[in-house]
Motif scaffolding. Structure first.
Motif, PDB file in Angstrom:
ATOM      1  N   THR A  31      70.912  84.252  33.154  1.00  0.00           N
ATOM      2  CA  THR A  31      70.661  82.964  33.810  1.00  0.00           C
ATOM      3  C   THR A  31      70.349  83.164  35.292  1.00  0.00           C
ATOM      4  OG1 THR A  31      72.980  82.612  34.448  1.00  0.00           O
ATOM      5  CG2 THR A  31      72.338  81.923  32.234  1.00  0.00           C
ATOM      6  N   ALA A  40      69.529  77.806  35.279  1.00  0.00           N
ATOM      7  CA  ALA A  40      68.741  77.820  34.053  1.00  0.00           C
ATOM      8  C   ALA A  40      68.810  79.184  33.389  1.00  0.00           C
ATOM      9  CB  ALA A  40      67.284  77.455  34.360  1.00  0.00           C
ATOM     10  N   PRO A  64      62.529  79.723  33.423  1.00  0.00           N
ATOM     11  CA  PRO A  64      63.613  78.848  33.897  1.00  0.00           C
ATOM     12  C   PRO A  64      63.120  77.589  34.586  1.00  0.00           C
ATOM     13  CG  PRO A  64      63.344  80.683  35.408  1.00  0.00           C
ATOM     14  CD  PRO A  64      62.383  80.926  34.267  1.00  0.00           C
ATOM     15  N   ALA A 120      71.927  72.979  27.247  1.00  0.00           N
ATOM     16  CA  ALA A 120      70.531  72.963  26.794  1.00  0.00           C
ATOM     17  C   ALA A 120      70.367  72.047  25.582  1.00  0.00           C
ATOM     18  CB  ALA A 120      70.080  74.378  26.445  1.00  0.00           C
ATOM     19  N   ARG A 571      66.040  73.240  39.979  1.00  0.00           N
ATOM     20  CA  ARG A 571      65.787  73.064  38.558  1.00  0.00           C
ATOM     21  C   ARG A 571      64.307  72.818  38.285  1.00  0.00           C
ATOM     22  NH1 ARG A 571      70.724  70.112  38.585  1.00  0.00           N
ATOM     23  NH2 ARG A 571      69.583  68.156  38.837  1.00  0.00           N
TER      24      ARG A 571
END
Length: 577
Positions: A31, A40, A64, A120, A571
């Motif tokens: 991640t 992510a 990501p 997720a 993000r």
């Protein structure tokens, strides 16, 4: 007609799924960071095994949706260029859920990987996996001793069980190493009567033999609020805690609900539990803090070193400066703090220097002694009192504004830093702007905390009460932010005699210097939290309880909003603002 049914005795294997018949999917995620809410997935690797044989693999890089932090790239070897053409996790997730269907999931430090997988699923509209989960790290802590392994990191366990694959922070390689660790651990627990998946999961949840042998230590513990102390055979405090019900809390240490490995280790060493009954839950919380600070038990992690906090001091001299110090003195200086580390204090100092042209040199100056000016004078960041360009009277104006910014109004520093961050962002120097945001946050949060503390520590005496569970009242006497007395008034009693008696027997508190003159900041914050709790009534207040009208507390939300924007930018792959 009723048909008879022959009774058939089941086998032991029918009591659960034999491990040799269980399909395990051992998986690992890489991640961009440690929080499923903020970071992510960059790679997923999984190995499907049954009966000790590999029957399938699943591996892919994942886009990501934003830049990978440099330190993550160094750790994993996964770069932005590697994931630019990779699928999004939303495209990978259906295939992975199909791959793991009907299997038991296995991961090393499973709560971490499962948190990302569940997040997720939630984002993409899938229900969270209902598969049974096995954590090899937790299992290893239960099976292996300190003599066998110094820790339960995956790399260490891979060496212990002679894995054919070396973990390297790449998902598939780490999953393969975890397969070997899982098989090694299953072989070890087989001799302990663990033969089914249900046995395996129950083995991790069950109390350790040490916990079971020490259950007698909870006998005779009262069901009242107070502090408990686990002690070794020499009477040394191993761990100190507090509870509103000592009996229930102490008993929990000898059950499966206590899963912390270090606490289970502590229980194995402990020889007795000493309890101190307190009048109220707040008194228990305060006593715990004070006892931890004095005895510093090795198994406590928080509140052990209250003396290690630092302060930002506006020195009391001819030309004051901001200095990071460890002690508050009665010297007429202004103080900002406490800070948890010198680095945080230095961040706050840098933020203040952006708004205030205070000198940053460390020499002691006077109006009679001249010294050469530094580069800050040439760029207009200092009035060069060292060379006599700025008089003591003129410099005193900067000092007044600095004291004002520390104690009353954070606007000047906030506006100066906000303008600098906007300028850096306009120049696309986003990382520098983010560093300045952290510096501003260190200043604003600490200033807000100190102003909140001072609002209470400046009051010589306060008496307050909160409703008790039995219909009575918990009453506390607070002097200069320190809990001086605690008592309970029964239901229906007249309050005056109880309050008068409690005040008369309360601890005499002689305040010292600084914003926290009579107690640690942590103790005063405990009292403030209690005062903010529902139902608390103020009985007596000597003085005024208030916060500065333009204090730093009103800027906290703006700081938190900036961090929320930062998380959103990461993000979505936008540059930091």
């Amino acid at each position: 007609m009723v048909m008879g049914v022959d009774a058939v005795q089941g086998t032991l294997d029918e009591l659960g799924t034999p491990l040799r018949e269980v399909t395990f999917v051992v998986f690992d995620l890489e991640t961009t960071g440690g929080s499923a809410a903020e970071h992510a997935i960059t790679e997923i690797g999984a190995v499907k095994v049954r009966g000790g044989e590999v029957i399938g693999e699943f591996a892919t890089l994942v886009d990501p949706g934003g830049p990978i932090p440099p330190f993550i790239s160094v750790l994993t070897g996964i770069t932005d260029a590697m994931v630019v053409a990779a699928p999004k996790f939303s495209e990978v997730l259906p295939s992975f859920l199909e791959f793991v269907a009907g299997a038991a999931l296995v991961a090393h430090n499973a709560p971490f990987d499962m948190s990302f997988l569940k997040a997720a699923c939630q984002v993409n509209g899938y229900p969270p996996p209902a598969n049974p989960v096995v954590d090899t790290a937790d299992l290893a802590r239960r099976v292996l001793t300190r003599d066998e392994t110094p820790n339960c990191k995956l790399a260490t366990l891979a060496r212990v069980f002679r894995s054919s694959t070396e973990p390297c922070h790449r998902a598939l390689a780490d999953a393969k190493a975890t397969v070997d660790v899982l098989h090694g651990l299953i072989a070890r627990v087989g001799s302990l009567g663990v033969h089914t998946l249900e046995d395996l999961r129950g083995f991790v949840r069950a109390p350790t033999p040490e916990q079971q042998r020490k259950r007698h230590l909870a006998e005779g513990v009262p069901g009242a609020p107070g502090v408990y102390v686990f002690e070794d055979d020499r009477g040394e405090a191993l761990y100190i805690g507090k509870s509103s019900n000592l009996r229930n809390r102490v008993r929990s240490y000898f059950t499966a609900s206590e899963t912390r490995s270090r606490i289970r280790e502590m229980v194995g060493i402990a020889e007795r539990v000493r309890t101190i009954v307190c009048a109220t839950a707040l008194e228990a919380e305060i006593r715990e803090l004070r006892m931890i600070g004095v005895t510093k038990p090795r198994y406590n992690r928080r509140s052990r070193f209250p003396e290690r906090v630092v302060w930002l001091k506006l020195t009391d001299e001819a030309f004051p400066r901001l200095s990071v110090v460890r002690e508050v003195k009665d010297d007429g200086a202004a103080y900002l703090g406490p800070f948890g580390s010198s680095r945080t204090a230095d961040d706050a100092r840098t933020a203040m220097h952006e708004a205030l042209p205070l000198r940053q040199c460390t020499e002691r100056l006077s109006a009679r002694v001249r010294r050469p000016a530094c580069a800050l004078a040439e760029i207009g960041r200092c009035g060069a009192p060292c060379e006599g360009r700025e008089s003591e009277e003129s410099y005193a104006g900067h000092v007044r504004r600095a004291r004002h910014a520390m104690e009353l109004d954070a606007d000047a520093v906030f506006s100066a830093m906000e303008a600098r961050m906007s300028r850096l962002s306009a120049e696309q120097r986003y990382e520098e702007a983010a560093v300045d945001r952290d510096r501003l946050a260190a200043y604003v949060r600490t200033a807000a905390r100190m102003q909140r503390l001072r609002s209470l520590t400046g009051i010589p005496q306060m008496v307050a009460a909160s409703p008790a569970f039995d219909g009575g009242w918990d009453i506390h006497v607070i002097r200069h932010g320190r809990l001086a007395a605690a008592g309970v008034m029964p239901r229906g009693a007249h309050p005056t005699p109880y309050v008068d008696a409690l005040v008369a027997t309360a601890e005499t508190v002689l305040p010292g210097p600084g914003p926290t003159p009579a107690a640690s900041a942590e103790e005063t914050e405990c009292v403030l939290r209690w005062l903010d709790s529902p139902g608390v009534r103020l009985v007596q207040v000597d003085g005024t309880w208030s916060l500065p009208a333009y204090g730093a507390g009103r800027l906290i939300e703006r700081i938190e909003r900036a961090y929320r924007h930062q998380r959103s930018d990461r993000r979505e792959g936008r540059p930091l603002r």
